[in-house]
Design a protein around this motif. Structure first.
Motif, PDB file in Angstrom:
ATOM      1  N   VAL A   1       0.879  -1.120  -0.070  1.00 44.87           N
ATOM      2  CA  VAL A   1      -0.109   0.040  -0.028  1.00 44.87           C
ATOM      3  C   VAL A   1       0.958   1.332   0.057  1.00 44.87           C
ATOM      4  O   VAL A   1       0.755   2.099  -0.725  1.00 44.87           O
ATOM      5  CB  VAL A   1      -0.954  -0.153   0.943  1.00 44.87           C
ATOM      6  N   GLU A   2       1.853   1.341   0.791  1.00 48.21           N
ATOM      7  CA  GLU A   2       2.897   2.492   0.757  1.00 48.21           C
ATOM      8  C   GLU A   2       3.297   2.661  -0.583  1.00 48.21           C
ATOM      9  O   GLU A   2       3.645   3.711  -1.197  1.00 48.21           O
ATOM     10  CB  GLU A   2       4.001   1.941   1.986  1.00 48.21           C
ATOM     11  N   THR A   3       3.856   1.703  -1.275  1.00 47.87           N
ATOM     12  CA  THR A   3       4.609   1.749  -2.558  1.00 47.87           C
ATOM     13  C   THR A   3       3.307   2.392  -3.554  1.00 47.87           C
ATOM     14  O   THR A   3       3.717   3.332  -4.382  1.00 47.87           O
ATOM     15  CB  THR A   3       5.087   0.418  -3.320  1.00 47.87           C
ATOM     16  N   VAL A   4       2.330   1.815  -3.516  1.00 49.41           N
ATOM     17  CA  VAL A   4       1.046   2.426  -4.526  1.00 49.41           C
ATOM     18  C   VAL A   4       0.761   3.926  -3.960  1.00 49.41           C
ATOM     19  O   VAL A   4       0.801   4.859  -4.964  1.00 49.41           O
ATOM     20  CB  VAL A   4      -0.137   1.554  -4.279  1.00 49.41           C
ATOM     21  N   ALA A   5       0.746   4.189  -2.681  1.00 48.76           N
ATOM     22  CA  ALA A   5       0.539   5.485  -2.434  1.00 48.76           C
ATOM     23  C   ALA A   5       1.728   6.558  -2.874  1.00 48.76           C
ATOM     24  O   ALA A   5       1.423   7.589  -3.382  1.00 48.76           O
ATOM     25  CB  ALA A   5       0.199   5.860  -0.968  1.00 48.76           C
ATOM     26  N   LEU A   6       3.026   6.091  -2.771  1.00 43.82           N
ATOM     27  CA  LEU A   6       4.174   6.764  -3.261  1.00 43.82           C
ATOM     28  C   LEU A   6       3.889   6.933  -4.553  1.00 43.82           C
ATOM     29  O   LEU A   6       4.448   8.028  -5.233  1.00 43.82           O
ATOM     30  CB  LEU A   6       5.303   6.481  -2.796  1.00 43.82           C
ATOM     31  N   ASN A   7       3.750   6.055  -5.331  1.00 41.02           N
ATOM     32  CA  ASN A   7       3.705   6.152  -6.834  1.00 41.02           C
ATOM     33  C   ASN A   7       2.656   7.080  -7.401  1.00 41.02           C
ATOM     34  O   ASN A   7       2.735   7.937  -8.221  1.00 41.02           O
ATOM     35  CB  ASN A   7       3.527   4.984  -7.588  1.00 41.02           C
ATOM     36  N   ALA A   8       1.478   7.003  -6.413  1.00 40.53           N
ATOM     37  CA  ALA A   8       0.313   7.973  -6.918  1.00 40.53           C
ATOM     38  C   ALA A   8       0.840   9.252  -6.713  1.00 40.53           C
ATOM     39  O   ALA A   8       0.358  10.413  -7.328  1.00 40.53           O
ATOM     40  CB  ALA A   8      -0.877   7.527  -5.904  1.00 40.53           C
ATOM     41  N   ARG A   9       1.378   9.694  -5.462  1.00 41.67           N
ATOM     42  CA  ARG A   9       1.676  11.011  -5.113  1.00 41.67           C
ATOM     43  C   ARG A   9       2.757  11.341  -6.330  1.00 41.67           C
ATOM     44  O   ARG A   9       2.648  12.565  -6.719  1.00 41.67           O
ATOM     45  CB  ARG A   9       2.423  10.962  -3.847  1.00 41.67           C
ATOM     46  N   LYS A  10       3.624  10.506  -6.741  1.00 46.65           N
ATOM     47  CA  LYS A  10       4.409  11.076  -7.760  1.00 46.65           C
ATOM     48  C   LYS A  10       3.755  11.455  -8.962  1.00 46.65           C
ATOM     49  O   LYS A  10       4.047  12.291  -9.691  1.00 46.65           O
ATOM     50  CB  LYS A  10       5.552   9.771  -8.133  1.00 46.65           C
ATOM     51  N   ALA A  11       2.777  10.325  -9.411  1.00 48.16           N
ATOM     52  CA  ALA A  11       2.025  10.763 -10.467  1.00 48.16           C
ATOM     53  C   ALA A  11       1.192  11.883 -10.501  1.00 48.16           C
ATOM     54  O   ALA A  11       1.137  12.848 -11.491  1.00 48.16           O
ATOM     55  CB  ALA A  11       1.155   9.505 -10.756  1.00 48.16           C
ATOM     56  N   SER A  12       0.810  12.221  -9.260  1.00 49.97           N
ATOM     57  CA  SER A  12      -0.050  13.430  -9.128  1.00 49.97           C
ATOM     58  C   SER A  12       1.004  14.815  -9.390  1.00 49.97           C
ATOM     59  O   SER A  12       0.436  15.750  -9.927  1.00 49.97           O
ATOM     60  CB  SER A  12      -0.485  13.588  -7.541  1.00 49.97           C
ATOM     61  N   THR A  13       2.218  14.611  -8.811  1.00 49.54           N
ATOM     62  CA  THR A  13       2.914  15.968  -8.934  1.00 49.54           C
ATOM     63  C   THR A  13       3.223  15.927 -10.467  1.00 49.54           C
ATOM     64  O   THR A  13       3.358  17.158 -10.940  1.00 49.54           O
ATOM     65  CB  THR A  13       4.387  15.478  -8.157  1.00 49.54           C
TER      66      THR A  13
END
Length: 82
Positions: A5-17
């Protein structure tokens, strides 16, 4: 490889940026492609949701949660329209 879940969340944050830098035209094209994919795969989505609903009923999931889990064609159409 299963993501945490942490990896998915970090990837989502990066994509959002990264998404913030895209033009509206590019974002709209992406949204249209997503909508087209949802429409093209609606039968697969409905089949998967039916299986989820059957399993959740068998597990005695609470009715309010079942209502939230149910992804009807009406909900799919609403998601596509935005």
């Amino acid at each position: 490889m299963e993501e945490t879940v942490e990896t998915v969340a970090l990837n989502a944050r990066k994509a959002s940026t990264e998404m913030r830098t895209l033009t509206s035209e590019v974002k709209n094209r992406a949204l249209n492609m997503i909508a087209d994919s949802l429409n093209a795969n609606c039968h697969l989505i409905e089949e998967a949701n039916k299986a989820d609903m059957e399993r959740s009923r068998a597990e005695n999931l609470a009715y309010p949660l079942l209502k939230r889990l149910e992804f009807s064609r009406k909900k799919l159409d609403a998601a596509v329209k935005g």
